[in-house]
Design a protein around this motif. Sequence first.
Motif, short mmCIF file in Angstrom:
data_model
loop_
_atom_site.label_atom_id
_atom_site.label_comp_id
_atom_site.label_asym_id
_atom_site.label_seq_id
_atom_site.Cartn_x
_atom_site.Cartn_y
_atom_site.Cartn_z
N TYR A 171 0.83 -1.21 0.00
CA TYR A 171 0.00 0.00 0.00
C TYR A 171 0.86 1.25 0.00
N MET A 172 1.83 1.29 0.89
CA MET A 172 2.67 2.49 0.96
C MET A 172 3.48 2.68 -0.31
N SER A 173 3.94 1.61 -0.92
CA SER A 173 4.72 1.74 -2.16
C SER A 173 3.85 2.19 -3.32
N SER A 174 2.53 2.01 -3.20
CA SER A 174 1.62 2.42 -4.27
C SER A 174 1.28 3.90 -4.22
N LEU A 175 1.62 4.57 -3.11
CA LEU A 175 1.29 5.98 -2.94
C LEU A 175 2.42 6.87 -3.43
N SER A 176 2.07 7.99 -4.02
CA SER A 176 3.06 8.99 -4.37
C SER A 176 3.55 9.68 -3.09
N THR A 177 4.66 10.39 -3.19
CA THR A 177 5.17 11.14 -2.04
C THR A 177 4.13 12.14 -1.55
N THR A 178 3.43 12.76 -2.47
CA THR A 178 2.39 13.73 -2.10
C THR A 178 1.29 13.07 -1.29
N ALA A 238 4.88 -0.41 10.88
CA ALA A 238 6.27 -0.23 10.45
C ALA A 238 6.36 0.33 9.04
N ALA A 239 5.41 -0.05 8.16
CA ALA A 239 5.43 0.45 6.79
C ALA A 239 5.18 1.96 6.76
N PHE A 240 4.39 2.45 7.68
CA PHE A 240 4.10 3.89 7.76
C PHE A 240 5.25 4.62 8.46
N ARG A 241 5.74 4.03 9.53
CA ARG A 241 6.83 4.63 10.29
C ARG A 241 8.05 4.86 9.41
N SER A 242 8.32 3.94 8.49
CA SER A 242 9.51 4.06 7.65
C SER A 242 9.44 5.25 6.70
#
Length: 472
Positions: A171-178, A238-242
């Motif tokens: 999920y996190m890898s699918s999101l843009s930095t924005t 952890a995926a969000f914390r990183s």
Amino acid sequence: MRTPRAIAPVLAAALAASVLTATAPTATAASPDIPVANVQAHLAQLQSIATANGGNRGTGKPGYLASVNYVKGKLEAAGFTTTTQSFSTSSGTSYNLLAELPGGDPNSVVMMGAHLDSVANGAGINDNGSGSAGVLEAALAYAASGQTPRNKVRVGFWGAEELGLLGSKHYMSSLSTTEKDKIELYLNYDMIGSPNPGYFVYDDNPVGNTARDELTAWYTSKGIPWEYIDVQGRSDHAAFRSHGIATSGIFSGAETVKTSAQAQKWGGTAGTAFDRCYHSSCDSSSNINVTALDRGADLIGHMLWLYAAKDLGGTTPPPTGGNLLQNAGFESGATVWTGTSGPITSNSGRPARSGSWKAWLGGNGSAGTETINQSVAVPSSATAATLSFWLRTDTAESGSTAYDTMRAQVVDGSTVTTLATYSNVGANATYAQKSFDLSAWKGRTVTIRFTMTEDASLQTSFVLDDTALATS
């Protein structure tokens, strides 16, 4: 919760570290009562799904997809917009389920989540049916409350956590930095009903200390001892914390053994694991401590209500014109409302104005007093604040003597203001709306109270529905 490569000594030390103080919670936070029976009903469904699908709900197995579809159906029926995100794993296709409520600042997102998958050799009812069921029921209760969130509320149910946090990472890898930057907070709920429970709060992210302190302050306010824990990246936060996102969460313990000191303050059995069925086939419906499950669900609800309304520096001002009362039509039962047990009911003996539930005060024909209450913060920025409700009264009394009464009141600290008193005199069995100006309480957190007093002879029923506290 994902199995660690090894049980590190620092984890055992963190489990044993007791903390005595906490930062005070935000003053305006409501703390709803999430019905534990509803949470248990979700767990029963997850158990049935596992039983019907090879005994588990693991990634790549039909029981996992059936679990996703169950949660998806509940959320969509409550008004959430859902997205199912698929990804590949070594065990087959897995899925994340994301859900959002309408409204709220899209540039200020608050998230809560739980992993929905089990290990391959069990139903995973504590790990992590418990966290998933708590998140689901809190989300449903919030949707039913009629609240207008200040922040965008997003919920995640993660796949393949047991394979290495794959769902949340995907999920996190699918999101843009924005899009990542729009997420202000992620709260994780992984195992909240352990059979030999402890009460742990994540303390492994310095960015998340504010949420951490709100969690510990809630436990303190309820007189529940708690401990910090560093779960060492073993769950989906952890995926969000990183990515530098504030995170925290709660945990009731897994394979680590409860110490004598912990048993003394929490009860349970020293020298036994917090969850002796962790990642085992016995992690079934019987592997749940209902008290821990109830406390965990209530805390999830508290944090959802708090952070949905919290000023996190977004671009959208606080909502006005909406209903500040939660569960205003009583359709979620007694959720959020406090007071006497029983008046909030779907009993068909008296009709609701809308839906099936209402508050039926009195009607007993015996001496007694009943109350229902709800605390609410009236914004100081409001130009007007109006309390309204619909009232239906029927009685077996006669004459001009007020034998039975109901008072609508505002409680501000030790000061009780009665807005109106209704009685058996002039009873009207047709619903009529009552309205009152509450502008005098702008900038105050007050309690809206309805109090009924009935004498020992004939009955009078005061039936309330569709309450509102609207601002402009």
